[in-house]
Design an enzyme around this catalytic site. Sequence first.
Site, PDB file in Angstrom:
ATOM      1  N   ALA A  64     -18.106  46.217  31.035  1.00  0.00           N
ATOM      2  CA  ALA A  64     -19.172  46.865  30.271  1.00  0.00           C
ATOM      3  C   ALA A  64     -18.671  48.256  29.874  1.00  0.00           C
ATOM      4  O   ALA A  64     -17.815  48.838  30.551  1.00  0.00           O
ATOM      5  CB  ALA A  64     -20.426  46.955  31.125  1.00  0.00           C
ATOM      6  N   GLY A 107     -17.763  43.326  33.593  1.00  0.00           N
ATOM      7  CA  GLY A 107     -18.470  42.506  32.611  1.00  0.00           C
ATOM      8  C   GLY A 107     -17.547  41.562  31.856  1.00  0.00           C
ATOM      9  O   GLY A 107     -17.991  40.509  31.382  1.00  0.00           O
ATOM     10  N   GLU A 110     -17.267  38.638  34.023  1.00  0.00           N
ATOM     11  CA  GLU A 110     -18.585  37.974  34.011  1.00  0.00           C
ATOM     12  C   GLU A 110     -18.819  37.224  32.696  1.00  0.00           C
ATOM     13  O   GLU A 110     -19.389  36.135  32.688  1.00  0.00           O
ATOM     14  CB  GLU A 110     -19.679  39.027  34.258  1.00  0.00           C
ATOM     15  N   GLU A 130     -16.796  47.037  39.930  1.00  0.00           N
ATOM     16  CA  GLU A 130     -17.976  47.900  39.765  1.00  0.00           C
ATOM     17  C   GLU A 130     -18.196  48.814  40.955  1.00  0.00           C
ATOM     18  O   GLU A 130     -18.699  49.927  40.809  1.00  0.00           O
ATOM     19  CB  GLU A 130     -19.227  47.051  39.535  1.00  0.00           C
TER      20      GLU A 130
HETATM   21  C1  HXC Z   1     -15.224  52.119  28.316  1.00  0.00           C
HETATM   22  C2  HXC Z   1     -12.973  51.765  28.617  1.00  0.00           C
HETATM   23  C3  HXC Z   1     -13.234  50.750  29.560  1.00  0.00           C
HETATM   24  C4  HXC Z   1     -14.614  50.437  29.840  1.00  0.00           C
HETATM   25  C5  HXC Z   1     -11.110  50.948  29.376  1.00  0.00           C
HETATM   26  N1  HXC Z   1     -11.633  51.853  28.539  1.00  0.00           N
HETATM   27  N2  HXC Z   1     -12.048  50.261  30.015  1.00  0.00           N
HETATM   28  N3  HXC Z   1     -13.946  52.445  28.007  1.00  0.00           N
HETATM   29  N4  HXC Z   1     -15.544  51.150  29.202  1.00  0.00           N
HETATM   30  N5  HXC Z   1     -14.966  49.464  30.683  1.00  0.00           N
HETATM   31  C6  HXC Z   1     -10.934  52.796  27.671  1.00  0.00           C
HETATM   32  C7  HXC Z   1     -10.285  53.925  28.457  1.00  0.00           C
HETATM   33  O1  HXC Z   1     -11.209  54.930  28.747  1.00  0.00           O
HETATM   34  C8  HXC Z   1      -9.222  54.377  27.491  1.00  0.00           C
HETATM   35  O2  HXC Z   1      -9.821  55.180  26.504  1.00  0.00           O
HETATM   36  C9  HXC Z   1      -8.782  53.085  26.793  1.00  0.00           C
HETATM   37  O3  HXC Z   1      -9.849  52.143  27.025  1.00  0.00           O
HETATM   38  C10 HXC Z   1      -7.522  52.503  27.405  1.00  0.00           C
HETATM   39  O4  HXC Z   1      -7.681  52.395  28.805  1.00  0.00           O
HETATM   40  P1  HXC Z   1      -6.646  53.026  29.857  1.00  0.00           P
HETATM   41  O5  HXC Z   1      -7.390  53.225  31.119  1.00  0.00           O
HETATM   42  O6  HXC Z   1      -5.962  54.211  29.282  1.00  0.00           O
HETATM   43  O7  HXC Z   1      -5.597  51.832  29.980  1.00  0.00           O
HETATM   44  P2  HXC Z   1      -4.725  51.437  31.250  1.00  0.00           P
HETATM   45  O8  HXC Z   1      -4.157  52.647  31.898  1.00  0.00           O
HETATM   46  O9  HXC Z   1      -3.770  50.385  30.750  1.00  0.00           O
HETATM   47  O10 HXC Z   1      -5.736  50.785  32.299  1.00  0.00           O
HETATM   48  C11 HXC Z   1      -6.412  49.582  31.978  1.00  0.00           C
HETATM   49  C12 HXC Z   1      -7.589  49.363  32.966  1.00  0.00           C
HETATM   50  C13 HXC Z   1      -8.505  50.611  32.984  1.00  0.00           C
HETATM   51  C14 HXC Z   1      -7.036  49.087  34.385  1.00  0.00           C
HETATM   52  C15 HXC Z   1      -8.326  48.108  32.487  1.00  0.00           C
HETATM   53  O11 HXC Z   1      -8.828  50.943  31.628  1.00  0.00           O
HETATM   54  C16 HXC Z   1      -9.775  50.436  33.742  1.00  0.00           C
HETATM   55  O12 HXC Z   1      -9.763  50.461  34.977  1.00  0.00           O
HETATM   56  N6  HXC Z   1     -10.880  50.241  33.021  1.00  0.00           N
HETATM   57  C17 HXC Z   1     -12.193  50.161  33.611  1.00  0.00           C
HETATM   58  C18 HXC Z   1     -12.368  48.805  34.262  1.00  0.00           C
HETATM   59  C19 HXC Z   1     -13.717  48.706  34.906  1.00  0.00           C
HETATM   60  O13 HXC Z   1     -14.069  49.490  35.783  1.00  0.00           O
HETATM   61  N7  HXC Z   1     -14.515  47.739  34.448  1.00  0.00           N
HETATM   62  C20 HXC Z   1     -15.838  47.538  34.949  1.00  0.00           C
HETATM   63  C21 HXC Z   1     -16.805  48.308  34.129  1.00  0.00           C
HETATM   64  S1  HXC Z   1     -18.407  48.201  34.823  1.00  0.00           S
HETATM   65  P3  HXC Z   1      -9.128  56.573  26.014  1.00  0.00           P
HETATM   66  O14 HXC Z   1     -10.142  57.196  25.137  1.00  0.00           O
HETATM   67  O15 HXC Z   1      -8.810  57.336  27.257  1.00  0.00           O
HETATM   68  O16 HXC Z   1      -7.887  56.107  25.289  1.00  0.00           O
HETATM   69  C22 HXC Z   1     -18.953  46.711  34.401  1.00  0.00           C
HETATM   70  C23 HXC Z   1     -20.265  46.453  34.980  1.00  0.00           C
HETATM   71  C24 HXC Z   1     -21.005  45.309  34.413  1.00  0.00           C
HETATM   72  O17 HXC Z   1     -18.369  45.963  33.701  1.00  0.00           O
HETATM   73  C25 HXC Z   1     -22.399  45.326  34.852  1.00  0.00           C
HETATM   74  C26 HXC Z   1     -22.763  46.126  36.031  1.00  0.00           C
HETATM   75  C27 HXC Z   1     -23.217  47.509  35.742  1.00  0.00           C
END
Ligand code: HXC
Length: 256
Positions: A64, A107, A110, A130
């Site tokens: 998400a 997400g 999911e 999460e």
């Molecule tokens: C918004 C995101 C994002 C996300 C990545 N980006 N995931 N933006 N929401 N979920 C953005 C980063 O901020 C970054 O933007 C760009 O995408 C590239 O990501 P990087 O982190 O620079 O890439 P990398 O180093 O290769 O790492 C990849 C990654 C990491 C391991 C996937 O991005 C990451 O950990 N993302 C979050 C994963 C996560 O926590 N997902 C769960 C979300 S909560 P910029 O502007 O810096 O270039 C969820 C909950 C669902 O899904 C429902 C319950 C609430």
Amino acid sequence: MSANLIVTAADGVVTVKMNRPDVLNALDGEMLRALVDTLQPFDRDPECGCIVLTGSEKAFAAGADIREMNEKSYLDAYHSDFLAGWEAFARLRTPKIAAVSGYALGGGCELAMMCDIIYAGRSAIFGQPEIRLGVIPGMGGSQRLTRLIGRAKAMDMILTGRQMDAQEAEHSGLVARLFDDAALLFETQKAARIIASYGKAATLAARETVNRAEETSLTEGLLFERRAFHALFATQDQKEGMTAFLEKRPARFVGK
Ligand code: HXC
């Protein structure tokens, strides 16, 4: 059509590629609306026999959209029933295959699990991280992951936030088949065309009966299956499928 999606349709298969590369296909409200608005008409179309959902090589979807969620209050989330809208995607009745390369996190994992089948490239990485953000899965992770891979592994994944590689995901029953990344979309579309070549009443019934297994007792599920099986004798496609077998020729299903 949304700029966030690239949609192609051929041979009864609609392929939707999520396309927010700057944020690794993070799932926001616009992506949800685009997916549902694009797919609902296909879902109602008897000519559409299978849906393929995919992302980029780097990410199916990294979760998400954290930027969109960050400022929400409890009341924002509660009153809007935040994330409930994704169930409209899960409820599409046409068989859906997720073709996952790269990250399918939160997400993203999911959303893949809302599909009926997950095929993965060897680069695929699944996870429910999460907990690291101070929340828990909110689009079905605690329920669907537990049903798919069992309590032990689901609890491990959700409490530690660790990632699972493609091989482990296949061994665990999350992923149906693994392919080289370069072959993933081709192989997925091949399987989707096979599904789309069958009578749609039978594929809808097949999907519904398997999904019912997760919802009900064995006795009720067996009855549900038998009734759905009986109903297919009302279709031309049942006569065609069985007659074609007896005449030793390929069946030509017409969706009636
Ligand atoms: C918004 C995101 C994002 C996300 C990545 N980006 N995931 N933006 N929401 N979920 C953005 C980063 O901020 C970054 O933007 C760009 O995408 C590239 O990501 P990087 O982190 O620079 O890439 P990398 O180093 O290769 O790492 C990849 C990654 C990491 C391991 C996937 O991005 C990451 O950990 N993302 C979050 C994963 C996560 O926590 N997902 C769960 C979300 S909560 P910029 O502007 O810096 O270039 C969820 C909950 C669902 O899904 C429902 C319950 C609430």
